[in-house]
Design an enzyme around this catalytic site. Structure first.
Site, PDB file in Angstrom:
ATOM      1  N   ASP B 302       9.597   2.346  -6.637  1.00  0.00           N
ATOM      2  CA  ASP B 302       8.192   2.178  -5.904  1.00  0.00           C
ATOM      3  C   ASP B 302       7.040   2.772  -6.015  1.00  0.00           C
ATOM      4  O   ASP B 302       7.464   4.347  -5.884  1.00  0.00           O
ATOM      5  CB  ASP B 302       8.743   2.472  -4.521  1.00  0.00           C
ATOM      6  N   GLN B 369      -4.049 -10.832  12.187  1.00  0.00           N
ATOM      7  CA  GLN B 369      -4.621 -11.818  11.599  1.00  0.00           C
ATOM      8  C   GLN B 369      -6.628 -11.862  11.503  1.00  0.00           C
ATOM      9  O   GLN B 369      -6.390 -13.019   9.968  1.00  0.00           O
ATOM     10  CB  GLN B 369      -4.999 -12.465  13.283  1.00  0.00           C
ATOM     11  N   VAL B 372      -9.648  -6.964   9.699  1.00  0.00           N
ATOM     12  CA  VAL B 372     -10.899  -6.037   9.795  1.00  0.00           C
ATOM     13  C   VAL B 372     -10.669  -5.214  10.915  1.00  0.00           C
ATOM     14  O   VAL B 372     -10.136  -5.499  11.776  1.00  0.00           O
ATOM     15  CB  VAL B 372     -11.935  -6.852   9.736  1.00  0.00           C
TER      16      VAL B 372
END
Lengths: 192, 670, 556
Positions: B302, B369, B372
């Site tokens: 990873d 959602q 920012v």
């Protein structure tokens, strides 16, 4: 079952081609091109009798002939073989002593060439070394009543190097030499 | 588990191993190792012959007594090596077992709880674990949140959070809840839990022979049979010359020739290999997994946390044209003051000193959602965030938008992540967040490449970013925008090409890939599903360890190979010691084969047998530590090991036997 | 000097010749589907074989067909030998043979051994020589080549290992027959006999009668050498002047002895597509060959021990040697014929100096310095498996051979095959050394006699066929014991390696990288050489000590 059938068919095919076909081709080739050697390099005398094969040693014990190497099978060209003795076997010693005295003795200064006291692989070695032949020259000369040098010259003329540059010593074909001796020098009456 | 600090031969360990050496003389146990079993049969036979000699008075009792002694020592040394290797694991197992013995759980029955012994808890039971309690059984948290100290398993004292749902729901028996409470649904039947498995593992009780070990045992047994023929036909050969060979001498030759050295050390090597892994805080569920680690061709790593540091760092402010850099820096700083993420903090750090947060400011937190975050100071609203998310905030000037996009594309191509910064309806520019590739990782990958191992970086980044980081870190290949399905697909593809694949993972969605891979290392913090699917568990949760695990696997096999080579090469010298001793009576000239010029036939035979026995304890440290291993190509490894153990195996016994012979004859023992 | 030139020319020249021959053999045995001519041959051979010629067989079916064909070989030749007195092509009227001798001879030639407990010119009719023995010399050699091709296909990762009845025809008709047709005419031109006339009666110069046996020697000799058969037309084999008339036939015969075994390594390399690996194997085999030649030539330069103290000129040991063949021949031929499983002799091995005699025995114990056609490379494959296993561990991986993982099952089969060889030789020798069966058959007492017994069983198990011929090996006990040893020593080392390959084919093949064991470099070559010495030779050291070495140290 199909395995067996296939095996039999392949056996038949290989037998036909690799045995019958191949033998026929090589036999034809040999008989056509080299009939003499193909039939055993036989030597016939003027009377048409086979006196031996150029490749096969035969017994010689008369003093007027050059003798071949000893044979473990007494020069039996129908059942050849070597002594198979271990090189340390006392039988070799005994045989060598016998041969040395048969050849009229030898000494440290005039040793007998080793090939004259060792049996060959098949017991039919048609050759002896040049030294082995020269070692016998005096006896032959005496038996035939000629100069030793004459015998030595005849021997030298017939000595060959079997492998050209790849072999060191020279060898002499015994039967060939003895035939020449008989042809060129009258054999003494004693041996007739 | 405590990290080992004790030396390899601590007094208690050695004492216990000594006792075990005799316990292991049980034929039921010995028969697992055919060569040592054969040796013990020979020892019994010679003992019987010795007793007969004592009774009849015919023969040489002093010589035979010594032979008996050294033959038994050969067997005991082998047992000792194994016991010593097991010993260290046993000590750890004992402490784990005592933890386990005191476990009890509060089983929920409706609203009430009843306290029961851990051993009576079944899968499906639900237990309540409160502050101070030990978790009684492996399970899944189904309610509550608690901090758990897992030091008993991992040796790591920093507590971890365990909560229901997600990837942090698995708990392990024997760990302690240090605050709050959790409800745990038991997932393991009694005796099958992680703790049980760990006890079995460190103890070596469940140690099944690995495929390579079985194959090697076949070879060694075959050699034993071949030498049985070589030695067993000698009486007939001697009879041919009218001689005979004493049976004790004959069997001494046999024991000297059969590969006792490697056979005696074989299981110690295997146990020690597992033990090395355990001390490295990786639990392999089987020895097979350790060997498979040595065979790995492809490593899936990873990106985050393995190749790069876990966090991105701000490295550059890139203002749009017409914007002063100071404006961008100031705005970005303000927007990040309240941002406690490492990225936010790195922006503040890069910006340097500046104004403090005004009292009227209202921080705006990041949500999934809006994607920012920022700050509102009066009517001034400063935002920073993913480029597309920031651009959705307003209808910015199209020219600025174009410029910003070309700027951020450039950042992506360079392997960075851009953050857009806007002040109201004005776009200021971008912050260049960079993945920091771990120091030294490039060298590690080069090393792996030399070992013939291909590294593949797995990342959720877009291909552009992934390619840039791949290039910087020196990884051989990468899988960008990787989903768990992609990962599984990649593993399958590699395996179809004949490659063995290793990976590590922690999430439930990693489980299929972990199960598919040949070596799957699950992080101990991972979910129960992941831990079940992998064949190793890393107690330290450090994915970089995969690289070391490969090394440990290789070292295990190399140790076996090296000691096999050494053991077999020894036969040349042993022949030259014993054969002339036996044959000189038949052919005096064969004394010429006594090239070591050993004092007498008896001394020669004894010296060979003593060497054969003593070499076992001398090699125990090597067997347990493993041969030294540096990552190298196979060709170089072979040259090195063949040189040391092949040539060494030819030379050492000549010297050793000669020295022992000098001692034996000097002391008048033979 | 002379030695070095001869050895260099013969070994070097044959090695050069073997490379294109190997390429040709790879095509002939494994033409694939892209070669139109190859495909036509395949179709033809399938038609000849009929229903059993499935294009691709499982390894079990392949072996079953191989064994069935060998049963047919044994039975047909047994029948011909048993009935020779009633059959044609018997100009000298050879009589019936002893039943145990028939068993031994049929087993001997079926197994490509050609151990001869009879003397050809004494006992065999021309039909027996040609249709029974020479036929077996073709098809037994073809069996070996077919088995190697099958093994190589398996290692190459083909879907099937081929069809035996097609392979055996490819080897007979496309490999052995063309080679014979090239070599035999040269032998004829060099003076070798080829006739169906019977023995001739000669009258010597001194007037004695001499029977000179002859026959279709050239055809027989050529396949005897090219197919590593070694059975002589005459009793003393290639020491007989009619079977080896000159230095040049001798040189050509030595080339023929080693040519196809050398080419088999290249064929193997081509089919598996790993010529560098084949080169390493070839180099290891050549190394062993040269070491053995060097040893033999050196030891044989010593004089015949029994002549010590007599007034005999200084010379190398000439007992059992023919002068026309040159001094190098004895030891060089002895090494070549026992490195390969040929077994024809150019000097009497029984009369070699003791340590020289050890060299051919060592050759038969290893049995993989080129070895018998096809089977020599198969034997080396067993050593490779063991070497790969030990070396593979030493590089820290599960051992792999060209991507095939070597695990317990493969190990079991490989070790069993190596065990069988040691068991047959040492067990057989022990049984006969301790009983009158052997004790009363030896010609020389002491260590040399022991060597004779040891050599006999080494030769039988290695399917060599040469012997210390002083041994009276024509007894029923030797006939039956060596017959069984030859059969087991032939078929187990074919069955077990093919079973290994069958097991490998069933597994997923591993990818190769710089982390996997390379089998194409000098390091692996050294590993392989050490493995051959330790597994092939060390077992026999006690026997060697009590035979040739004891004899040597007991020399006066």
């Amino acid at each position: 079952m199909s395995n067996l059938l296939s095996s039999l068919r392949v056996a038949l095919a290989t037998m036909a081609i690799c045995v019958a076909g191949y033998t026929a081709v090589i036999l034809g080739f040999a008989q056509a091109l080299t009939p003499t050697s193909a039939n055993g390099s036989l030597i016939t005398n003027d009377a048409g009798t086979v006196v031996g094969s150029r490749l096969i040693a035969q017994a010689f014990s008369s003093p007027e002939y050059v003798w071949p190497r000893p044979s473990a099978v007494d020069y039996d060209a129908g059942g050849a073989g070597g002594s198979n003795l271990s090189p340390a076997n006392p039988q070799i010693t005994a045989r060598a002593q016998e041969l040395i005295s048969a050849h009229g003795g030898a000494s440290v200064d005039a040793p007998i060439p080793a090939d004259l006291v060792t049996a060959s692989g098949a017991g039919l070695d048609p050759h002896i070394s040049l030294e082995g032949a020269l070692f016998q020259a005096a006896r032959v000369a005496e038996a035939r009543g000629v100069e030793v040098s004459a015998i030595e010259r005849m021997i030298e003329e017939r000595a060959v190097t079997p492998g050209g540059p790849f072999t060191a010593g020279r060898i002499v074909n015994v039967l060939d030499l003895n035939l020449t001796l008989d042809a060129d020098l009258a054999a003494p009456a004693a041996s007739q | 588990m405590t990290r080992p600090t004790s030396s390899m031969f601590s007094r208690e360990l050695a004492g216990e191993a000594l006792r075990q050496s005799f316990v292991k003389l049980d034929p039921k146990y010995l028969i697992r190792n055919p060569v040592m079993f054969t040796t013990s049969i020979v020892a019994v036979l010679v003992t019987v012959l010795f007793l007969r000699t004592l009774v009849t008075g015919q023969g040489d009792p002093v010589f035979e007594a010594q032979l008996v002694l050294w033959l038994w020592l050969t067997v005991l040394f082998g047992n000792f090596a194994e016991a010593l290797a097991e010993g260290r694991g046993k000590a750890q197992a004992a402490s784990l077992r005592s933890t386990k013995a005191e476990l009890e759980g509060k089983r929920l029955k409706g609203e009430r709880t009843e306290t029961v012994a851990a051993s009576s808890l079944r899968a499906g039971d639900i237990v309540l674990v409160e502050t101070g309690d030990l978790i009684p059984a492996d399970g899944e948290v189904i309610g509550g949140v608690a901090s758990v100290n897992e030091a008993a398993i991992t040796g790591e004292s920093a507590p971890v959070i365990r909560e229901a749902g997600g990837d942090r729901s698995a708990v392990t028996a024997g760990t302690r809840v240090i605050s709050d409470w959790i409800k745990v649904k038991v997932t393991a039947e009694p005796g099958e839990g992680f703790l049980d498995r760990m006890i079995a593992l460190v103890e070596g009780a469940s140690r099944a022979k690995t495929p390579n070990e079985i194959a090697l045992t076949v070879l060694l047994t075959g050699l034993t049979l071949i030498f049985l023929v070589a030695v067993g036909t000698l009486p007939a050969f001697a009879a041919y010359v009218g001689g005979s060979i004493a049976v004790p001498v004959l069997v001494a030759l046999f024991v000297a020739l059969i590969p006792t050295t490697i056979s005696a050390l074989l299981s110690a090597i295997g146990i020690a290999g597992m033990d090395r892994l355990i001390r490295f805080n990786v639990l392999a569920k089987s020895g097979r997994a350790v060997e498979a680690a040595g065979d790995i061709d492809t490593l899936l790593l990873d990106k985050t946390g393995t190749i790069t540091l876990g966090d991105r760092q701000a490295t550059e402010f890139m203002p749009l044209s017409g914007i002063r850099e100071a404006d961008l820096v100031g705005a970005a700083r303000l927007a990040s003051l309240a941002d406690e993420t490492p990225e936010g903090r790195s922006i503040v750090a890069l910006a340097g000193a500046g104004e403090t947060m005004p009292g009227s400011a209202a921080p705006v937190a990041f949500t999934a959602q809006t994607r920012v975050s920022g700050i509102d100071i009066g009517d001034r609203s400063i935002r920073k965030g993913a480029v597309d998310a920031v651009l959705r905030l307003h209808d910015f000037d199209p020219g600025s938008v174009r410029e910003l996009k070309s700027l951020t594309d450039k950042i992506s191509r360079a392997g960075g992540t851009p953050l857009a910064v806007a002040d109201g309806n004005r776009l200021l520019g971008a912050v260049y967040l960079k993945d920091i590739v771990k120091a030294g990782i490039k060298e590690r990958f080069a090393e792996l490449r030399r070992m013939g191992i291909r590294t593949v970086m797995i990342t959720g980044d877009n291909p552009l970013t992934a390619a840039a980081i791949a290039a910087e870190s020196g990884v051989d290949d990468f899988l960008a925008e990787a989903t768990p399905e992609d990962k599984l697909e990649l593993i399958r593809k590699e395996q179809t090409g004949g490659k063995l694949v290793a990976m590590c993972g922690d999430g439930t969605n990693d489980a299929p890939a972990l199960a598919q891979s040949d070596v799957g290392v699950a992080m101990n913090t991972g979910t129960q599903a992941a831990r079940e699917a992998g064949n190793m568990v890393d107690l330290d949760n450090n994915p970089t360890k995969l690289i070391e695990v490969v090394g440990i696997g290789k070292q295990l096999l190399m140790t076996r190979g090296a000691l096999t080579t050494f053991s077999i090469s020894n036969d040349v010298a042993k022949y030259f010691a014993i054969l002339p001793a036996i044959f000189v009576a038949l052919y005096p000239g064969l004394g010429a084969l006594n090239v070591m010029n050993l004092a007498s036939p008896e001394s020669a035979i004894l010296s060979a047998i003593i060497f054969n026995a003593l070499i076992i304890p001398l090699l125990v440290p090597l067997a347990i530590r493993g041969v030294s291993y540096r990552p190298q190509s196979a060709a170089r490894l072979l040259v090195r090991n063949l040189g040391i153990y092949g040539v060494g195996g030819l030379v050492v016994p000549f010297v050793g036997i000669k020295l022992i012979d000098m001692a034996v004859s000097g002391l008048g023992l033979a | 000097m002379e030695h070095i030139v001869v050895v260099t020319l013969i070994i070097g020249g044959t090695a050069l010749l073997s490379l294109p021959l190997g390429t040709y053999m790879a095509w002939a045995m494994d033409p694939g589907s892209t070669s139109p001519r190859g495909t036509r041959f395949t179709a033809l051979f399938e038609r000849v074989a009929g229903p059993g010629a499935a294009t691709g067989q499982s390894w079990q079916r392949y072996l079953a067909t191989l064994l069935m064909f060998n049963v047919v070989m044994f039975s047909v030749s047994f029948a011909i030998l048993a009935l020779q007195q009633h059959l044609p092509l018997n100009p000298d009227g050879k009589g019936a043979l002893d039943p145990t001798l028939i068993f031994n001879t049929a087993a001997s030639f079926t197994t490509n051994t050609n151990l001869q407990h009879y003397s050809g010119e004494v006992s065999m009719s021309y039909l027996s020589q040609l249709a029974a023995l020479m036929w077996l010399q073709f098809v037994s050699a073809a069996t070996g080549i077919a088995a190697l091709a099958a093994l190589a296909r398996g290692i190459a990762g083909r879907e099937t290992i081929g069809s035996f009845v097609v392979d055996v025809q490819r080897a007979s008709f496309l490999v052995l027959l063309p080679l014979c047709l090239l070599v035999a005419p040269v032998m004829v031109l060099l003076g070798m006999p080829m006739t169906l006339q019977g023995a001739v009666q000669a009258t010597t110069l001194e007037g004695a009668a001499q029977t000179i046996s002859r026959g279709p020697v050239t055809a027989f000799l050529t396949i005897k050498q090219l197919g590593t058969n070694g059975g002589g037309f005459f009793g003393p084999n290639s020491t007989h002047p009619l079977e080896n008339p000159s230095f040049w036939t001798n040189a050509l015969a030595m080339i023929a002895i080693i040519l196809v075994p050398m080419a088999c390594v290249w064929m193997f390399g081509r089919i598996i597509g790993r010529m560098r690996h084949a080169t390493v194997v070839f180099a290891v085999m050549t190394l062993f060959l040269l070491v053995k030649i060097g040893a033999a030539v050196t030891f044989e330069a010593a004089p015949t021990a029994a002549l010590t103290g007599l007034p005999v000129a200084e010379s190398s040991n000439l007992e059992g040697k023919e002068l026309r063949l040159g001094a190098t021949t004895g030891p060089l031929w002895a090494v070549l014929t026992t490195s390969t499983s040929n077994g024809s002799v150019g000097a009497m091995h029984d009369s070699l100096n003791p340590l020289t005699g050890l060299v051919p025995m060592a050759g038969m114990w290893l049995n993989a310095t080129f070895g018998g056609v096809g089977v020599g490379m198969i034997n080396m494959f067993l050593y490779i498996i063991v070497a790969v296993f030990v070396a593979g561990m030493m590089v820290g991986r599960t051992p792999e051979y060209l991507g095939h993982r070597i695990e317990a099952k493969e190990m079991r089969l490989a070790v069993l095959a190596l065990f069988v060889h040691a068991f047959l030789i040492l067990g057989g020798t022990a049984l006969f050394a301790a009983t009158p069966w052997g004790q009363s058959a030896v010609q020389d007492a002491g260590a040399h006699g022991f060597s004779e017994i040891l050599y006999e069983f080494s030769s039988a198990s290695a399917n060599n066929g040469s012997g210390f011929e002083g041994l009276g090996d024509g007894s029923w006990a030797f006939n039956i014991a060596t017959g069984i040893v030859m059969l087991v020593g032939r078929f187990l080392p074919i069955i077990l390696p093919i079973a290994i390959v069958g097991s490998l084919m069933a597994k997923r093949r591993a990818a190769e990288s710089s982390g996997t064991l390379g089998v194409e470099d000098a390091t692996f070559g050294s590993m392989l050489a050490i493995t051959v010495v330790i597994f092939g030779a060390l077992t026999f050291l006690p026997a060697a000590a009590l035979g040739p070495i004891a004899e040597h140290v007991s020399l006066p």
